[in-house]
Design a protein around this motif. Sequence first.
Motif, PDB file in Angstrom:
ATOM      1  N   LEU A  71      31.252  24.077  96.353  1.00 27.43           N
ATOM      2  CA  LEU A  71      31.528  23.608  95.177  1.00 27.43           C
ATOM      3  C   LEU A  71      32.921  22.745  95.240  1.00 27.43           C
ATOM      4  N   LEU A  72      33.836  23.971  95.749  1.00 30.20           N
ATOM      5  CA  LEU A  72      35.338  23.579  96.106  1.00 30.20           C
ATOM      6  C   LEU A  72      35.309  22.338  96.737  1.00 30.20           C
ATOM      7  N   ALA A  73      34.482  21.825  97.618  1.00 34.52           N
ATOM      8  CA  ALA A  73      34.301  20.516  98.335  1.00 34.52           C
ATOM      9  C   ALA A  73      34.301  19.291  97.464  1.00 34.52           C
ATOM     10  N   LEU A  74      33.811  19.532  96.144  1.00 30.71           N
ATOM     11  CA  LEU A  74      33.564  18.475  95.343  1.00 30.71           C
ATOM     12  C   LEU A  74      34.739  18.083  94.848  1.00 30.71           C
ATOM     13  N   ALA A  75      35.977  18.779  95.290  1.00 24.08           N
ATOM     14  CA  ALA A  75      37.303  18.415  94.678  1.00 24.08           C
ATOM     15  C   ALA A  75      37.690  17.056  95.511  1.00 24.08           C
ATOM     16  N   LYS A  76      36.956  16.852  96.511  1.00 23.57           N
ATOM     17  CA  LYS A  76      37.179  15.819  97.369  1.00 23.57           C
ATOM     18  C   LYS A  76      36.654  14.548  96.684  1.00 23.57           C
ATOM     19  N   GLY A  77      35.691  14.495  95.775  1.00 30.16           N
ATOM     20  CA  GLY A  77      35.417  13.481  95.109  1.00 30.16           C
ATOM     21  C   GLY A  77      33.860  13.308  95.772  1.00 30.16           C
TER      22      GLY A  77
ATOM     23  N   LEU B 237      38.320  27.225 100.837  1.00 32.04           N
ATOM     24  CA  LEU B 237      37.215  26.934 101.517  1.00 32.04           C
ATOM     25  C   LEU B 237      36.809  28.199 102.580  1.00 32.04           C
ATOM     26  N   GLY B 238      37.644  28.262 103.497  1.00 32.37           N
ATOM     27  CA  GLY B 238      37.545  28.811 104.848  1.00 32.37           C
ATOM     28  C   GLY B 238      37.315  30.446 104.349  1.00 32.37           C
ATOM     29  N   PRO B 239      38.244  31.018 103.643  1.00 38.06           N
ATOM     30  CA  PRO B 239      38.170  32.620 103.171  1.00 38.06           C
ATOM     31  C   PRO B 239      36.416  32.708 102.489  1.00 38.06           C
ATOM     32  N   VAL B 240      36.184  31.661 101.715  1.00 38.22           N
ATOM     33  CA  VAL B 240      34.849  31.862 101.160  1.00 38.22           C
ATOM     34  C   VAL B 240      33.960  31.769 101.921  1.00 38.22           C
ATOM     35  N   VAL B 241      33.679  31.040 102.989  1.00 39.68           N
ATOM     36  CA  VAL B 241      32.630  30.926 103.891  1.00 39.68           C
ATOM     37  C   VAL B 241      32.599  32.540 104.904  1.00 39.68           C
ATOM     38  N   VAL B 242      33.909  32.834 105.206  1.00 42.66           N
ATOM     39  CA  VAL B 242      33.917  34.102 105.852  1.00 42.66           C
ATOM     40  C   VAL B 242      33.487  35.323 105.208  1.00 42.66           C
ATOM     41  N   PHE B 243      33.902  35.431 103.966  1.00 40.49           N
ATOM     42  CA  PHE B 243      33.418  36.438 103.013  1.00 40.49           C
ATOM     43  C   PHE B 243      31.956  36.514 102.752  1.00 40.49           C
ATOM     44  N   ALA B 244      31.274  35.186 102.668  1.00 39.17           N
ATOM     45  CA  ALA B 244      29.965  35.026 102.410  1.00 39.17           C
ATOM     46  C   ALA B 244      29.182  35.296 103.684  1.00 39.17           C
ATOM     47  N   LEU B 245      29.752  35.109 104.798  1.00 35.66           N
ATOM     48  CA  LEU B 245      28.914  35.789 106.087  1.00 35.66           C
ATOM     49  C   LEU B 245      29.096  37.356 106.282  1.00 35.66           C
TER      50      LEU B 245
ATOM     51  N   PHE C   8      20.899  37.033  99.099  1.00 32.66           N
ATOM     52  CA  PHE C   8      21.038  36.323  97.847  1.00 32.66           C
ATOM     53  C   PHE C   8      22.438  36.053  97.156  1.00 32.66           C
ATOM     54  N   PRO C   9      23.252  37.165  97.096  1.00 31.98           N
ATOM     55  CA  PRO C   9      24.863  37.013  96.588  1.00 31.98           C
ATOM     56  C   PRO C   9      25.412  36.301  97.529  1.00 31.98           C
ATOM     57  N   ALA C  10      25.145  36.378  99.052  1.00 38.49           N
ATOM     58  CA  ALA C  10      25.928  35.475 100.127  1.00 38.49           C
ATOM     59  C   ALA C  10      25.731  34.191  99.820  1.00 38.49           C
ATOM     60  N   GLY C  11      24.356  33.870  99.765  1.00 34.46           N
ATOM     61  CA  GLY C  11      23.962  32.350  99.419  1.00 34.46           C
ATOM     62  C   GLY C  11      24.521  31.948  98.099  1.00 34.46           C
ATOM     63  N   ALA C  12      24.618  32.639  96.941  1.00 33.11           N
ATOM     64  CA  ALA C  12      25.316  31.932  95.962  1.00 33.11           C
ATOM     65  C   ALA C  12      26.774  31.920  96.012  1.00 33.11           C
ATOM     66  N   LEU C  13      27.640  32.767  96.593  1.00 35.93           N
ATOM     67  CA  LEU C  13      28.965  32.819  97.091  1.00 35.93           C
ATOM     68  C   LEU C  13      29.183  31.494  98.065  1.00 35.93           C
ATOM     69  N   LEU C  14      28.580  31.386  98.954  1.00 37.32           N
ATOM     70  CA  LEU C  14      28.639  30.216  99.818  1.00 37.32           C
ATOM     71  C   LEU C  14      28.238  28.880  99.030  1.00 37.32           C
TER      72      LEU C  14
ATOM     73  N   VAL D 132      21.419  31.027 104.346  1.00 32.41           N
ATOM     74  CA  VAL D 132      21.429  29.589 104.528  1.00 32.41           C
ATOM     75  C   VAL D 132      20.251  28.890 103.551  1.00 32.41           C
ATOM     76  N   GLU D 133      19.341  29.394 103.315  1.00 30.20           N
ATOM     77  CA  GLU D 133      18.208  28.907 102.149  1.00 30.20           C
ATOM     78  C   GLU D 133      18.922  28.761 100.841  1.00 30.20           C
ATOM     79  N   VAL D 134      19.495  29.827 100.486  1.00 28.51           N
ATOM     80  CA  VAL D 134      19.966  29.697  98.968  1.00 28.51           C
ATOM     81  C   VAL D 134      21.357  29.003  98.908  1.00 28.51           C
ATOM     82  N   ALA D 135      22.000  29.000  99.811  1.00 29.84           N
ATOM     83  CA  ALA D 135      23.196  28.297  99.809  1.00 29.84           C
ATOM     84  C   ALA D 135      23.127  26.622  99.656  1.00 29.84           C
ATOM     85  N   ILE D 136      22.133  26.384 100.863  1.00 33.62           N
ATOM     86  CA  ILE D 136      21.649  24.719 100.746  1.00 33.62           C
ATOM     87  C   ILE D 136      20.922  24.527  99.411  1.00 33.62           C
TER      88      ILE D 136
END
Lengths: 119, 211, 270
Positions: free
Chosen positions: B134-140, B101-109, B123-129, B191-195
């Motif tokens: 989605l990885l957080a969905l693994a938490k349930g 999760l951390g690396p993905v957020v940093v790379f997106a930024l 656009f690609p940064a928002g899609a990446l983020l 921010v817009e695309v990611a949310i």
Amino acid sequence: MEGLTALALAIALLGVGLWTLIVRRNLIWKLLGLNVASNGAILFLVALAHRPAARPPITGLGPGPSADPLPHALVLTAIVIDFATLALALVFVIVLTERRHTQDVRRLERDEEHGWPER
Amino acid sequence: MKPLAALTVLGLLVLLGLGASGLLPRPELPLPEHVAAAWGARNLVATIVLGVRLWDTLFEILIYAMTIVGVKLGLRPVRWEGAGPPVAETPLLRRAADLLLGPVVVFALYVATSGHLGPGGGFPAGALLGTGLLLALAKGVERLSAEVYEPTLEWVKYGAIVAILALTGVVLVLGRKGSPYLIAANLLMTVEVAIGAWVILHRFAKSRGEL
Amino acid sequence: MVVALLAALTLALAVFALTGRRLLWGVIGVGVHALALAGVYLFLAAPDVALTQAAVGFGLVTFIYLLAVRRTGKLTVAAVETPHLLYQENERVTGLEWEILSRFGEQLHRDVEVMWVPRAEIPALLRVGDAEIGAGALFPREGETLLLSRPVLPTRIVTVRCGPGPVGAVAGDQGQDFLPPGGILYEDHTALAHALRRGEVGAAVADLLHVREWGLSGEVSVLDTKDEEETAFRFALSPAEAGLQGALDAFLDELARSGELDKLVRRHVG
């Protein structure tokens, strides 16, 4: 060479996608076909922007012609909008399946012909 | 039915071939290099998306926001009774989600803030983020719903649209140009695309799915 | 050269995904196709588009499809509508087989999800695993290798003649096996009944349940000569679902032993 290959691929993808969109009767499969067809349309625009031996549209990469940046800019938003509209279409299919218990377009058409039952 | 379908597809392909053959004229445009130099940018695509055609981009973002409203209205969340969560929770998946999760957020930024210099942009940064979240969905889904308060995210999203609108005003009305505007606009679009992507994925995960 | 290879891969993946029968493979195929397409964009000097296509096409679109078509905790039933047995009333599905299936689903802790599909497509759907149980039709037709449950409701295949003209049947239904040469096939029983009323066909081959529901004034003759236990409405399952078949048979046996099945049959069929 790259441009021609990409044009051929774009037209083939559009053909395959539209064929699925028309011939398949299941709505989910139709949406998959639509997705491939829109990928083909996007590739078509990008292939038109390509010139022989072009470099990416970023300045300072050296001499030579660069690809036309305008179609790239248009296509960038189109890809994201594609995703959003696809999500909306999937929501409609889900709601339809919940109510009519089918994803078969012919059955849905026939249901409509005979009048949708009262709620 | 099938011959008619073949004919339709063939006709469309012929039209496309005509367009590709170069028989149709193309309009003259100002050299993108000059535009980019005025903006202090090196990526011509970012210059066009955020500078020359900012209104275009803004309204496409509005379309995006509208479809998210549609998804929210159409999908009713389902209470999970007896059935498991949409993504099976395993120790490996949870650990991978925590690690990635951390690396993905940093790379997106990084992709967002360097978008005016190299390949990338909002656009690609928002899609990446969005994919990374989605990885957080693994938490349930249930636990995630408790942690993430969606209305707050919604307000942040509309706030981002308003901020882009204000930025557009500064750029178009006051005629200000320069790389700080491009970076700000790229971050707001991220921010817009990611949310938006996050809200869509979260809604789909919370509903039951079909077929 | 590399471009041509990538392009061929992209097209092959798209064709593989869209011509397949199994939905999951189609979704994954289209996802990988988008990733290969991102590679093609790199060679077209469009790195921005390539990055966006990879993140959206491979990431978001694939995930949203997987979330939409997932069937965790569900028992998917591919079915055709049959009066008294399984039919739609307003937005609900009801009938004798629905009662049985919903009770069976409760026992398994799974939501039963009925999907109306053309009769001829049920075997393929069961085989690729896009549905677990086939219902509402006479299984199997000649040449269909499906697992069958114990009989739910015995019936007969009959031909009903209302006037001169060719004989009609439903494509994929058991009636097709008894169709004389020159007969006409229809997609479902509703279309067959319409054709019979319009005079497109003079006679129809179907099961007794449908013929009784149509309420036609014609001469009815029984076609099949097998004993009554052979011709019956049953549930069909994929050959790979032997475990589910065992559970369903045990459930049906229990239902028959307790007399509940007879009660249900009397309530729904009379």
